[in-house]
Design a protein around this motif. Structure first.
Motif, PDB file in Angstrom:
ATOM      1  N   ARG A 176       0.916  -1.247   0.108  1.00 39.84           N
ATOM      2  CA  ARG A 176      -0.057   0.140   0.022  1.00 39.84           C
ATOM      3  C   ARG A 176       0.733   1.350  -0.081  1.00 39.84           C
ATOM      4  O   ARG A 176       2.079   1.313   0.232  1.00 39.84           O
ATOM      5  CB  ARG A 176      -0.907  -0.060   1.067  1.00 39.84           C
ATOM      6  N   SER A 248     -10.468  -6.604   9.216  1.00 40.64           N
ATOM      7  CA  SER A 248     -10.649  -6.065   7.854  1.00 40.64           C
ATOM      8  C   SER A 248     -10.807  -4.383   8.068  1.00 40.64           C
ATOM      9  O   SER A 248     -10.383  -3.813   7.460  1.00 40.64           O
ATOM     10  CB  SER A 248     -11.666  -6.541   7.057  1.00 40.64           C
ATOM     11  N   ASP A 249     -11.663  -4.347   9.260  1.00 39.40           N
ATOM     12  CA  ASP A 249     -12.061  -2.873   9.374  1.00 39.40           C
ATOM     13  C   ASP A 249     -10.602  -2.182   9.953  1.00 39.40           C
ATOM     14  O   ASP A 249     -10.469  -1.052   9.631  1.00 39.40           O
ATOM     15  CB  ASP A 249     -13.130  -2.644  10.266  1.00 39.40           C
ATOM     16  N   ARG A 251      -7.595  -2.897   9.453  1.00 41.64           N
ATOM     17  CA  ARG A 251      -6.699  -2.743   8.306  1.00 41.64           C
ATOM     18  C   ARG A 251      -7.212  -1.148   7.743  1.00 41.64           C
ATOM     19  O   ARG A 251      -6.120  -0.900   7.007  1.00 41.64           O
ATOM     20  CB  ARG A 251      -6.492  -3.927   7.376  1.00 41.64           C
ATOM     21  N   LYS A 252      -8.282  -0.836   7.511  1.00 37.22           N
ATOM     22  CA  LYS A 252      -8.537   0.377   7.114  1.00 37.22           C
ATOM     23  C   LYS A 252      -8.304   1.622   7.881  1.00 37.22           C
ATOM     24  O   LYS A 252      -7.907   2.483   7.360  1.00 37.22           O
ATOM     25  CB  LYS A 252     -10.200   0.436   6.807  1.00 37.22           C
ATOM     26  N   THR A 256      -4.534   5.426   8.374  1.00 45.32           N
ATOM     27  CA  THR A 256      -4.786   6.877   8.415  1.00 45.32           C
ATOM     28  C   THR A 256      -4.146   7.247   9.768  1.00 45.32           C
ATOM     29  O   THR A 256      -4.295   8.626   9.738  1.00 45.32           O
ATOM     30  CB  THR A 256      -6.428   6.866   8.922  1.00 45.32           C
TER      31      THR A 256
END
Length: 364
Positions: A176, A248-249, A251-252, A256
């Motif tokens: 990423r 999964s959340d 990792r989002k 940030t």
């Protein structure tokens, strides 16, 4: 050949075990995973069989022996001469060892912690019990994996055994790009909300950090106490509790952040020698870090030059280090984070699991 993996957890957030299972599947093994419902049994999907042993005990001191007894019965039902047993941590070792001994089949033991040196057992009768298990069983094991070089060295010194294979709990490469910072900076702690993690000190440090919010991602027994500390120090507007998140959340959210915290306190050798997976999660997300001055953490933060270490947990000192990273900015660390993210990944670790498993099979 079938590999039966067991662990004392509800499986939902255990990323090391999930990665291990996937590695074994990718290598062509049939995998079955056994855990329990301690802490809840949230719905989850895996493309291999999973079993959660139902526990009725309300405290860990009773849940551990209940799990061991029930795990032994489950393994007895499921295991045959074509099986390999993969035991994670001391709570699963005795039943796995007994079944492996009875059937003369391979056993791999993966020690994620130095169990007898964890802060939660210091000075308690449970420490003596876990110490007894380590002392009596480790010398009988031929295929041991552990999670850091410091753990491996300590096991060798303490129990006079061959050095375990070190498989660090690193994330898979994510490839990423680094996300740009927003006007309000984000300080992130992710993990279990318990004592000795430095969370209370991070909350207090927010008195001395401006234009930033501390986001705490995770659940645990001390959440209410940490909320009370935020209120006591008048930083409720600077602290946000995100609760327990799906991987999964999480990792989002991680990319940030402008700085990630891994500031465990030295309340036992298991913490002092640990390599928490959160630090490599931050690095994969291209987020610089502030970490405790512990051997494995310092090796990464200073070795790769991706952040700062703290000399103590005084909130003012912690705030100074956080502000130093925030003022430099994420882009300052980008080149070093890119290099660290490439090297500190599960792809570089998983082949060691396969090597240990193959050795275990060929010895039988």
């Amino acid at each position: 050949m079938r590999v039966i993996v067991s662990v004392f957890s509800n499986l939902f957030t255990d990323q090391r075990v999930e990665k291990t299972c996937q590695t074994l599947i990718d290598q062509g093994y049939d995998v079955e995973l056994i855990g329990n419902n301690w802490g809840g049994a949230l719905e989850m999907q895996r493309h291999y069989p999973i079993t959660r042993i139902s526990l009725t005990s309300k405290s860990l001191k009773f849940a551990y022996p209940e799990f061991m007894f029930k795990l032994y019965k489950e393994l007895k039902k499921r295991t045959d001469k074509n099986s390999v047993l993969y035991s994670n941590d001391l709570e699963t070792l005795i039943p796995n060892f007994k079944i492996a001994e009875q059937l003369n089949i391979p056993l791999v033991f993966d020690s994620h912690e130095m169990f007898s040196e964890m802060p939660s057992v210091q000075g308690k009768i449970s420490q003596k019990i876990w110490k007894w298990v380590e002392r009596n069983y480790f010398p009988k094991l031929n295929n041991i994996i552990t999670a850091s070089d410091s753990y491996a060295d300590w096991f060798v010194k303490e129990y006079d055994i061959a050095r375990p294979m070190v498989v660090r709990n690193l994330p898979r490469q994510q490839y990423r790009e680094q996300q740009e910072s927003k006007s309000q900076k984000i300080i992130l702690y992710q993990g279990w909300l318990n004592y000795s993690r430095g969370i209370d000190k991070a909350i207090m440090a927010m008195q001395y950090v401006e234009n930033a919010v501390l986001k705490i991602a995770g659940g645990g027994p001390m959440e209410a106490e940490f909320r009370a500390i935020a209120k006591q120090y008048d930083v409720l507007d600077k602290v946000e509790f995100l609760g327990k998140l799906y991987p999964s959340d999480l990792r989002k959210i991680t990319p940030t952040a402008d700085v990630g915290l891994s500031i465990e306190e030295n309340k036992g050798l298991s913490y002092y020698y640990s390599l928490p997976n959160k630090i490599s999660d931050y690095i994969q997300a291209k987020v610089p870090v502030v970490v405790s001055d512990f051997p494995e953490l310092k090796k990464i933060a200073l070795g790769y030059q991706v952040g700062e270490t703290i000399e103590n947990h005084d909130p003012k000192h912690l705030a100074e280090k956080i502000n130093l990273v925030l003022n430099k900015g994420k882009i300052f660390y980008k080149k070093n984070l890119d290099k660290a993210a490439q090297e500190l990944s599960w792809e570089h670790e998983e082949q060691k699991i396969i090597k240990v498993l193959e050795q275990a099979i060929h010895k039988k």
